[in-house]
Design a protein around this motif. Structure first.
Motif, PDB file in Angstrom:
ATOM      1  N   GLU A   8      -6.775  -6.958   3.530  1.00 23.43           N
ATOM      2  CA  GLU A   8      -5.902  -7.788   2.703  1.00 23.43           C
ATOM      3  C   GLU A   8      -5.543  -9.086   3.427  1.00 23.43           C
ATOM      4  OE1 GLU A   8      -1.289  -7.319   1.512  1.00 23.43           O
ATOM      5  OE2 GLU A   8      -2.556  -5.729   0.705  1.00 23.43           O
ATOM      6  N   TYR A  56      -6.873  -1.145   5.957  1.00 22.74           N
ATOM      7  CA  TYR A  56      -6.429  -1.568   4.620  1.00 22.74           C
ATOM      8  C   TYR A  56      -5.623  -2.864   4.726  1.00 22.74           C
ATOM      9  CZ  TYR A  56      -7.721   3.156   3.126  1.00 22.74           C
ATOM     10  OH  TYR A  56      -8.406   4.313   2.853  1.00 22.74           O
ATOM     11  N   PHE A  73       0.873  -1.177   0.000  1.00 22.30           N
ATOM     12  CA  PHE A  73       0.000   0.000   0.000  1.00 22.30           C
ATOM     13  C   PHE A  73       0.910   1.227   0.000  1.00 22.30           C
ATOM     14  CE2 PHE A  73      -2.976   3.086   1.941  1.00 22.30           C
ATOM     15  CZ  PHE A  73      -4.089   2.863   1.139  1.00 22.30           C
TER      16      PHE A  73
END
Length: 437
Positions: A425, A421, A372
């Motif tokens: 994942e 985030y 990211f």
């Protein structure tokens, strides 16, 4: 124009290059061109530092139990992008997202050429949701979660039936300010004249800002601890139990399916909201709907137990207040366990106090990173922490999880936490490891 879901998503994500652009002028321009869909929807607006998503979920579930068709606009998504625009908890389908993108793209292209500049990704999605709930698939009521702050957030174009401010914490300080008062001022920007406000804010200095804004706008204020309250809190194996009291009456032994004392506060705000809707806006909501709604509410990644044997828990604690809440639950629920924590974060967060709290709570703290743009590296995380011996790094979190989960003892718990985030994942991978264990 777009023919496939992938094309639509790629175009939406490409708007991220525009970053965060506070202000409502671009939203107002697009809504004018769309014939003001925001004026055709009954809405509820929810802001705050932590607890927004959970409160949205509690209130949506209560309304759904009462038979209402409820739209929700939330961020970020956890498992798939479509979650951000949902009805009764079901994300819009891929074809609907294509249609929405084709409605908004020409407006974005036109805005690109004006002095206002092009709309950001969040502004595009907000406009899509308003059009969807008003014109494509009408709902009885739509609940809007603030993206960032409140005053200049793109969702602040709505005029809601009521507003909720869940909490105030020192997050996004570079944009919102670095004191509780400054952040409360931005959050209080969602308060509309004459519109009831419900809040669970605890800091006196932050509450004073909210109270002043409510008084100025002649907006009735309901504060957790004053106009409504909880009592008899008790932790359950997979949730919490509490009693609720307000000027509208008492409800004994409510139960949530979400873990954490902070979830009791979020649930209480949702219960108070349902009572305001029932008593002042003719919503047909009974006690049974409140009970059923709270027990059925589910919000992924918030102190979520993925497995009991081995004991694996994930929690999207991505700021200081979230980490503190996690640490409290670790100490109260799992004092008899050896605590292993895997942590990943974004580099733009204030990490020092977060990591110090995790070091104190964990027997073993492992730092990792993920793919990211804003993710902190393992080296950056290690530099922030102290020199205590309970820390190590895992450059590849998948290898770490595969090994760790298969080695967990009965007296040990693995907690995966940090950026939402990261959790979005990591969760599918964890579930696959558990399935094959």
């Amino acid at each position: 124009m777009f023919d496939t879901y992938e094309q639509a998503i790629d175009w939406i994500h490409a708007r991220l290059r525009l970053g965060i652009k506070p202000g409502l002028s671009r939203m107002e321009w697009m809504l004018e061109r769309l014939d003001h869909p925001e004026r055709r929807i009954k809405t509820i607006h929810i802001g705050g530092t932590n607890g927004k998503g959970s409160t949205v979920t509690f209130l949506r579930s209560i309304l759904q139990s009462a038979g209402y068709r409820v739209g929700t606009f939330t961020s970020p998504y956890f498992e798939q992008f479509n979650e951000r625009i949902s009805i009764n908890g079901q994300p819009i389908n891929d074809q609907e997202l294509i249609e929405l993108t084709n409605v908004i793209k020409p407006l974005a292209d036109e805005l690109d050429q004006t002095e206002l500049g092009g709309p950001t990704e969040f502004e595009v999605i907000t406009a899509m949701s308003l059009y969807y709930f008003a014109k494509m698939t009408p709902v009885d009521v739509a609940i809007y979660e603030v993206g960032l702050g409140g005053r200049f957030d793109s969702t602040n174009v709505i005029h809601p039936l009521l507003s909720i401010i869940t909490s105030i914490g020192l997050d996004h300080t570079a944009i919102l300010g670095d004191t509780y008062e400054e952040i409360a001022f931005e959050k209080a920007g969602i308060i509309k004249n004459g519109v009831s406000v419900i809040t669970g804010v605890k800091q006196p200095e932050a509450l004073n800002v909210i109270r002043k804004k409510a008084i100025e706008g002649k907006s009735p204020l309901y504060h957790l601890g004053d106009e409504f309250s909880t009592s008899s809190r008790e932790s359950l194996k997979r949730g919490e139990q509490f009693s609720f009291s307000s000027m509208f009456g008492q409800i004994q032994k409510l139960e949530t399916s979400m873990i954490g004392s902070h979830q009791v506060d979020n649930a209480a705000c949702a219960v108070m909201a349902s009572q305001v809707l029932a008593n002042y806006y003719s919503f047909m909501i009974d006690e049974e709907h409140i009970r059923e709604g709270l027990t059925q509410a589910y919000w992924p990644g918030r102190l979520e137990i993925l497995s009991e044997n081995p004991l694996v828990l994930i929690d999207g604690a991505h700021n200081e207040e979230g980490i503190n809440a996690l640490a409290r639950e670790i100490n109260s629920r799992y004092a008899d366990k050896k605590i292993s924590i895997l942590f990943a974060a974004l580099k733009d967060k204030k990490l020092d106090k977060m990591i110090a709290t995790l070091e104190e709570a964990a027997d073993q703290l492992t730092f990792t990173t993920f793919d990211f743009p804003r993710a902190a590296s393992v080296e950056e995380l290690m530099e922030v922490g102290s020199n205590s011996g309970n820390k190590n790094i895992a450059v590849d979190y998948r290898s770490y999880l595969d090994k760790k989960i298969n080695e967990l003892n009965k007296d040990e718990i693995l907690i995966v936490t940090g950026s939402l985030y990261f959790l979005s994942e990591a969760k599918p991978f964890i579930m696959n490891v558990l399935k094959n264990k």
